[in-house]
Design an enzyme around this catalytic site. Structure first.
Site, PDB file in Angstrom:
ATOM      1  N   GLN A   1      15.503  11.808  -1.057  1.00 11.72           N
ATOM      2  CA  GLN A   1      14.545  10.957  -0.339  1.00 11.72           C
ATOM      3  C   GLN A   1      14.166   9.855  -1.315  1.00 11.72           C
ATOM      4  O   GLN A   1      13.342  10.062  -2.201  1.00 11.72           O
ATOM      5  CB  GLN A   1      13.331  11.762   0.122  1.00 11.72           C
ATOM      6  N   CYS A   2      14.779   8.687  -1.172  1.00  7.67           N
ATOM      7  CA  CYS A   2      14.605   7.630  -2.179  1.00  7.67           C
ATOM      8  C   CYS A   2      13.422   6.715  -1.909  1.00  7.67           C
ATOM      9  O   CYS A   2      12.824   6.184  -2.840  1.00  7.67           O
ATOM     10  CB  CYS A   2      15.883   6.804  -2.302  1.00  7.67           C
ATOM     11  N   GLN A   3      13.106   6.447  -0.640  1.00  7.04           N
ATOM     12  CA  GLN A   3      11.991   5.553  -0.380  1.00  7.04           C
ATOM     13  C   GLN A   3      10.712   6.193  -0.930  1.00  7.04           C
ATOM     14  O   GLN A   3      10.530   7.405  -0.759  1.00  7.04           O
ATOM     15  CB  GLN A   3      11.817   5.305   1.135  1.00  7.04           C
TER      16      GLN A   3
ATOM     17  N   GLY B   1       8.517  12.742   8.723  1.00  9.45           N
ATOM     18  CA  GLY B   1       8.963  13.016  10.078  1.00  9.45           C
ATOM     19  C   GLY B   1      10.383  12.535  10.272  1.00  9.45           C
ATOM     20  O   GLY B   1      11.238  13.234  10.814  1.00  9.45           O
ATOM     21  N   GLY B   2      10.617  11.331   9.815  1.00  9.10           N
ATOM     22  CA  GLY B   2      11.950  10.753   9.899  1.00  9.10           C
ATOM     23  C   GLY B   2      12.134   9.752   8.784  1.00  9.10           C
ATOM     24  O   GLY B   2      11.149   9.233   8.241  1.00  9.10           O
TER      25      GLY B   2
ATOM     26  N   GLU C   1      14.829   6.419   7.894  1.00  3.49           N
ATOM     27  CA  GLU C   1      15.812   5.553   8.537  1.00  3.49           C
ATOM     28  C   GLU C   1      17.057   5.294   7.695  1.00  3.49           C
ATOM     29  O   GLU C   1      17.524   4.167   7.629  1.00  3.49           O
ATOM     30  CB  GLU C   1      15.128   4.228   8.881  1.00  3.49           C
TER      31      GLU C   1
ATOM     32  N   GLU D   1      12.919   5.438  14.128  1.00  7.05           N
ATOM     33  CA  GLU D   1      13.967   5.315  13.086  1.00  7.05           C
ATOM     34  C   GLU D   1      15.109   4.412  13.574  1.00  7.05           C
ATOM     35  O   GLU D   1      15.663   3.644  12.792  1.00  7.05           O
ATOM     36  CB  GLU D   1      14.490   6.693  12.661  1.00  7.05           C
TER      37      GLU D   1
ATOM     38  N   HIS E   1      14.158   0.842  12.951  1.00 11.11           N
ATOM     39  CA  HIS E   1      14.316   0.399  11.557  1.00 11.11           C
ATOM     40  C   HIS E   1      15.707  -0.202  11.302  1.00 11.11           C
ATOM     41  O   HIS E   1      15.880  -0.929  10.319  1.00 11.11           O
ATOM     42  CB  HIS E   1      14.112   1.563  10.597  1.00 11.11           C
TER      43      HIS E   1
ATOM     44  N   ASP F   1       3.585   5.982  -3.478  1.00 11.02           N
ATOM     45  CA  ASP F   1       3.323   7.257  -2.791  1.00 11.02           C
ATOM     46  C   ASP F   1       1.822   7.496  -2.606  1.00 11.02           C
ATOM     47  O   ASP F   1       1.402   8.109  -1.626  1.00 11.02           O
ATOM     48  CB  ASP F   1       3.933   8.435  -3.570  1.00 11.02           C
TER      49      ASP F   1
ATOM     50  N   TYR G   1       1.347   0.825   9.211  1.00 21.77           N
ATOM     51  CA  TYR G   1       1.891   1.093  10.540  1.00 21.77           C
ATOM     52  C   TYR G   1       0.978   0.535  11.616  1.00 21.77           C
ATOM     53  O   TYR G   1       1.403  -0.210  12.498  1.00 21.77           O
ATOM     54  CB  TYR G   1       2.037   2.604  10.773  1.00 21.77           C
TER      55      TYR G   1
ATOM     56  N   MET H   1       4.613  15.995   4.990  1.00 23.62           N
ATOM     57  CA  MET H   1       3.332  15.673   4.349  1.00 23.62           C
ATOM     58  C   MET H   1       2.239  15.350   5.346  1.00 23.62           C
ATOM     59  O   MET H   1       1.072  15.654   5.121  1.00 23.62           O
ATOM     60  CB  MET H   1       3.520  14.538   3.346  1.00 23.62           C
TER      61      MET H   1
HETATM   62  N1  BES Z   1      10.360   4.985   6.405  1.00 21.75           N
HETATM   63  C1  BES Z   1       9.421   5.905   6.921  1.00 21.75           C
HETATM   64  C2  BES Z   1       9.216   7.102   6.043  1.00 21.75           C
HETATM   65  C3  BES Z   1       8.798   6.771   4.616  1.00 21.75           C
HETATM   66  C4  BES Z   1       7.875   5.777   4.358  1.00 21.75           C
HETATM   67  C5  BES Z   1       9.327   7.485   3.576  1.00 21.75           C
HETATM   68  C6  BES Z   1       7.519   5.494   3.039  1.00 21.75           C
HETATM   69  C7  BES Z   1       8.958   7.211   2.272  1.00 21.75           C
HETATM   70  C8  BES Z   1       8.053   6.208   1.999  1.00 21.75           C
HETATM   71  C9  BES Z   1       9.808   6.368   8.330  1.00 21.75           C
HETATM   72  O1  BES Z   1      10.418   5.396   9.099  1.00 21.75           O
HETATM   73  C10 BES Z   1       8.550   6.733   9.059  1.00 21.75           C
HETATM   74  O2  BES Z   1       7.721   5.882   9.205  1.00 21.75           O
HETATM   75  N2  BES Z   1       8.430   7.968   9.517  1.00 21.75           N
HETATM   76  C11 BES Z   1       7.290   8.415  10.293  1.00 21.75           C
HETATM   77  C12 BES Z   1       7.666   8.369  11.739  1.00 21.75           C
HETATM   78  C13 BES Z   1       6.653   7.824  12.680  1.00 21.75           C
HETATM   79  C14 BES Z   1       5.813   6.676  12.264  1.00 21.75           C
HETATM   80  C15 BES Z   1       7.145   7.724  14.099  1.00 21.75           C
HETATM   81  C16 BES Z   1       6.976   9.826   9.846  1.00 21.75           C
HETATM   82  O3  BES Z   1       7.605  10.307   8.891  1.00 21.75           O
HETATM   83  O4  BES Z   1       6.093  10.459  10.387  1.00 21.75           O
HETATM   84 ZN    ZN Z   2       9.050   3.848   9.656  1.00 29.53          ZN
END
Ligand code: BES
Ligand code: ZN
Length: 612
Positions: A132-134, A266-267, A269, A294, A297, A373, A381, A562
């Site tokens: 998980q790099c982001q 949750g997801g 991209e 996703e 994205h 983080d 969002y 998380m």
């Molecule tokens: N890119 C994000 C997850 C992320 C953000 C990972 C920052 C690491 C650092 C992903 O697209 C996301 O926003 N996931 C949400 C889904 C939701 C908003 C529908 C999640 O994980 O809950």
């Molecule tokens: Zn996102």
């Protein structure tokens, strides 16, 4: 060239164009032995030295165009890691390329990686690895210019034990027995679309896949693959809808991988291969908005990318906007309005948690010496979405505003943008309406903490039943409790049950008698939808229902998303009598938790991990 406060790499002076990766995965030592060839373009004359980002990497050797190159490691920074300074044995002129080759080894505690034992998998027989790099963790897996301002293609060859399957955020390009060791296989991947380092991703495990559409497969351990295929069967419809809204899908394949329960989001991209948590497997497709998100994205984030993490709202705000437009096309405008209203509440919760004066609640925060983080929240969002929705209303509605979003995507595709560039393109696109745009309080929206200056009025048709039922519970006296009936909830969709519980969580805790009655009539303990369950358990703990504590801790530790684990543990932690239980549940599970989750939960629960 604007600086990236999260990267040591020499940005602006040179730019990586391509990565050629050779990775050897060691499941005994929990390390990757790697070789990366970075094709780097000089952006200035007399270019003779460059800096790469690394974190907890052991650098073995560095060469440039095949000649050994001197390198030094700078001081280690708490979250940026250690700069790797490379002296080239020659000078480059602006526009020339050099291939910098680095051989290295990752650390078993690499922040980007979680190595799982067979017991931590569904199949219980094979180990598992995922990345998980982001946002800024790629540097713990690959030495690179780890900034979203840099985009490159990549090719990878990955050697793994032969019973395991490797997949990456790229197009699969064949597989063969490892010529060096016939107990191993080599998997190859190519990513021909330039993308930032944070989208490099790898998973290795006992994976299977099933086709779910003309350009889509689901991947997971075999135990989950059928459930995943059912849950995500709307994928192709969503992809087509997204293409109608945003333009052609350029990444070729769109696969979905369901990870083990410790996956922290949750997801995610990752190009060609979205990563998801198994907590999306509700059995009724009710959490498929995460897939819409996703998928979105693929345009906002992966094609048009935030230049630094300070502009993260450009990624996530636009993606939530597109996600909800997909929702509108598939389920109607009232549904979009309902979800937008729910998002406003998420924003309020985040602003409450951070504090209304906290600069991290700015739409565009300063991340100077701030770990991305730690800054993560719903703000980019939902404040981002609220701004876009406000502009949509000012500019003439969703169809008009989608015209802008589509044009913005075309304009900045394959590039990285700042909030100012976004804003100036907005003014260019709506040049006939700049008078209206000039009335927007841009400083309040973008650079001021707390809630936005304008609250959009969302249609409440679908929320009304949730509001009414939550108000009945809030106002009920003990003698009114007999008026609640099983049918109150049975007539609501799962989206509405989530909303109902969210509304209650925004109020003062209900009396314990009320939540006990709620369990008796609605049997919420039996709901397995993760979004319902997490809110219900938080509500119970908040009303000091002691029996719920164990269930809440179980959910917090059996899965590691998380968004669920942190609020559940914080909720128990704030129940004075059970504070110790929250801490000991964390300490007991810390060893098997994802490294990023473990770090953030330790901060939430004020646990000093240096002594553990
Ligand atoms: N890119 C994000 C997850 C992320 C953000 C990972 C920052 C690491 C650092 C992903 O697209 C996301 O926003 N996931 C949400 C889904 C939701 C908003 C529908 C999640 O994980 O809950
Ligand atoms: Zn996102």
């Amino acid at each position: 060239m604007s600086a990236d406060p999260c990267s040591f790499a020499s940005l602006g002076r040179c730019a990586t164009k391509h990565l050629n990766l050779t990775l050897h995965l060691d499941f005994v030592r929990h390390v990757i032995r790697g070789k990366v060839e970075l094709t780097v373009e000089a952006l200035e004359d007399r270019f003779s030295a460059l800096t790469l980002d690394t974190r907890d990497l052991k650098i073995i050797s560095v060469s440039a165009n095949g000649q050994a190159a001197r390198f030094t490691m700078g001081p280690k920074h708490s979250f940026k890691g250690t700069p790797l300074d490379v002296a080239l044995p020659f000078d480059l002129s602006r526009g020339q390329h050099v291939v910098v080759e680095v051989t290295y080894e990752t650390s078993p505690s690499a922040k980007a990686l979680q190595w799982l034992t067979p017991e931590q998998t569904a199949g219980k027989k094979q180990p598992y690895l995922f990345s998980q790099c982001q946002a800024h963790h790629c540097r713990s897996m690959i030495p690179c210019q780890d900034s979203p301002s840099i985009k490159h293609t990549y090719y990878a060859q990955v050697s793994v034990p032969k019973d395991l399957v490797a997949v990456m955020s790229a197009i699969r390009d064949g597989q063969e027995v490892d010529p060096q060791d016939n107990n191993r296989s080599i998997y190859r991947f190519r990513q021909p679309v330039p993308m930032p380092s944070y989208l490099i991703a790898i998973v290795v495990g006992a994976l299977e896949s099933r086709e779910i559409g003309p350009r889509s497969r689901v991947w997971s351990e075999k135990e989950l693959v059928d459930r995943a295929a059912f849950e995500f069967s709307e994928t192709e419809t969503m992809l087509k809808t997204a293409e109608e809204l945003a333009g052609p899908y350029v990444w070729g394949q769109y696969d979905i991988l369901v990870l083990p329960p410790s996956f922290p989001y949750g997801g995610m991209e990752n190009p060609c291969l979205t990563f998801t948590t198994p907590t999306l497997l509700a059995g009724d497709r009710s959490l498929s908005n995460v897939i819409a998100h996703e998928i979105s994205h693929s345009w906002t984030g992966n094609l048009v990318t935030n230049r630094t993490w300070e502009h993260f709202w450009l990624n996530e705000g636009h993606t939530v906007y597109l996600e909800r437009m997909i929702g509108q096309r598939l389920q109607g405008e009232q549904f979009r309005q309902f979800k937008a209203g729910g998002g406003w509440k998420e924003l309020q919760d985040s602003v409450n948690t951070f504090g209304a004066n906290n600069p991290l609640t700015n739409l565009v925060p300063s991340l100077e010496e701030v770990d991305p983080d730690d800054a993560f929240s719903s703000v980019p969002y939902e404040k981002g979405f609220a701004l876009l929705y406000h502009l949509e209303e000012l500019m003439g509605g969703p169809e008009v505003f989608m015209g802008f979003i589509k044009s913005y995507i075309q304009m900045f595709a394959y590039g990285s943008v700042t909030s100012d560039e976004w804003k100036s393109y907005l003014f260019t696109y709506f040049k006939e309406k700049v008078d209206i745009l000039n009335k927007v309080d841009w400083n309040a929206w973008m650079h001021t903490p707390g809630m936005p200056p304008v609250k959009p009025q969302y249609d409440t048709t679908l929320a009304d039943a949730c509001i009414a039922l939550s108000q009945r519970w809030i106002k009920a006296k003990d003698q009114d409790l007999s008026s609640f009936k099983e049918s109150d909830l049975k007539t609501l969709s799962s989206h509405q049950v989530i909303e109902f519980l969210s509304l209650l969580l925004q109020e003062d805790p209900l009396p314990l008698t009320h939540v006990m009655k709620m369990q008796e009539v609605y049997n919420l303990n039996a709901y397995m939808n993760s979004e319902i369950r997490v809110r219900w358990l938080r509500l119970c703990v908040r009303s000091r229902w002691e029996e719920a504590v164990a269930t809440a801790l179980k959910m917090a530790t059996e899965q590691g998303r998380m968004k669920f684990t942190r609020p559940l543990l914080r909720e128990v932690f704030n129940f004075d009598k059970y504070r110790k239980e929250a801490v000991s549940a964390f300490v007991a599970h810390r060893g098997t938790m994802h490294p990023v989750t473990a770090g953030l939960v330790a901060k939430d629960l004020k646990v000093d991990t240096s002594s553990l």
